[in-house]
Design a protein around this motif. Structure first.
Motif: not given
Ligand code: NAP
Length: 252
Positions: A209-214, A244-245, A249-250
């Motif tokens: 679910x993070x912006x980096x997605x991994x 933390x990808x 925060x997002x």
């Protein structure tokens, strides 16, 4: 080799695996003579052999930091001896991750977590930072964690030790910064290492679910640590850098 840490010396605790190993590899690749430490003698010696085979300068000091102040003193003294009398960069990275309900921890586990995660960093810094200041400058990097700003069930003990590390970073920035010693925290999260591989499924689900997605890779901490250790970060004091990808925060 680009040599951003040429002529520097470094001690990285908890460098027999995971993030510490990646930091030690990155420092050595940038020209720093680097001392690795941890309990696992085979892993430490193998890491040093690989670095030397690649033309880097590295040594290993075996130590169990759960043994408290004498172990921290031993690591500092051995590192100074191997590094020609000076440690320019100290990375307080050794850490254990006790997980479980608060009411199930015994005193021994509690004390061990504080000794490895906090006490060792405290006494290594106390032993090495004044000498850095007396030589005109140096760098301390502490490994924190993203958990300090999130209440996570089962993480009370671990989070408390990492909150202490964040607090120490700010106190030490105030105390040693005026002597030219820059102190900062790297706060990782969701990075797959030997230490987190046991909970991989949970970490992967969170990372999705993070912006980096991994999930993160251990070697992704190296460039940040090199930056903080180098003169490029000359104006960076008392800060915490999240790795933390974007999870903290997002959300996607
Ligand atoms: N991976 C993540 O996502 C993440 C997130 C937040 C924070 N962190 C922090 O990052 C740091 C490194 O963790 P990691 O994920 O790279 O885990 P790791 O692969 O398990 O590395 C932990 C390191 O600490 C050393 N260590 C543990 N107990 C020790 C002791 N009693 N004496 C001396 N050294 C000891 C280990 O060496 P030996 O086994 O050889 O003793 C190892 O080199 C820790 O402070 C951890 O809390 C990691």
């Amino acid at each position: 080799m680009s040599g951003r840490l040429d002529a520097r010396t470094a001690l990285v605790t908890g460098s027999t695996s995971g993030l510490g190993r990646a930091i030690a590899d990155a420092f050595a690749a940038e020209g720093a003579h680097t001392v690795l430490t941890g309990r696992n003698k085979t892993a430490g010696e193998d890491a040093v052999a690989a670095l030397r085979a690649a033309g880097r300068r590295a040594d290993f000091v075996p130590a169990d930091l759960a043994e408290g102040v004498p172990a921290a003193r031993h690591v500092a003294e051995e590192a100074e001896r191997l590094l020609g009398g000076r440690v320019d960069i100290l990375v307080n990275n050794a850490g254990i991750v006790p997980v479980g309900p608060t009411d199930e921890f015994d005193e021994e586990t509690y004390d061990r977590a504080w000794t490895v995660n906090v006490k060792s960093a405290f006494f290594l810094t106390a032993r090495l930072a004044p000498a850095m200041g007396a030589r005109g400058g140096g760098v301390v990097i502490n490994t924190g964690s993203i958990v300090v700003s999130h209440g996570l069930a089962g993480s009370a003990l671990y989070s408390a030790t990492k909150a202490a590390i964040e607090s120490l970073t700010m106190s030490w920035a105030a105390e040693y910064g005026p002597r030219g010693v820059r102190v900062n925290t790297i706060s990782p999260g969701l990075v797959v290492t030997e230490g987190t591989v046991g909970g991989l499924e949970r970490v992967e689900a969170m990372a999705a679910g993070s912006p980096a997605g991994r999930v993160g890779r251990a070697e992704e901490i190296g460039p940040l640590a090199v930056y903080l250790a180098s003169d490029d970060a000359a104006y960076v004091h008392g800060s915490s850098f999240t790795l933390d990808g974007g999870w903290s925060t997002a959300r996607r």
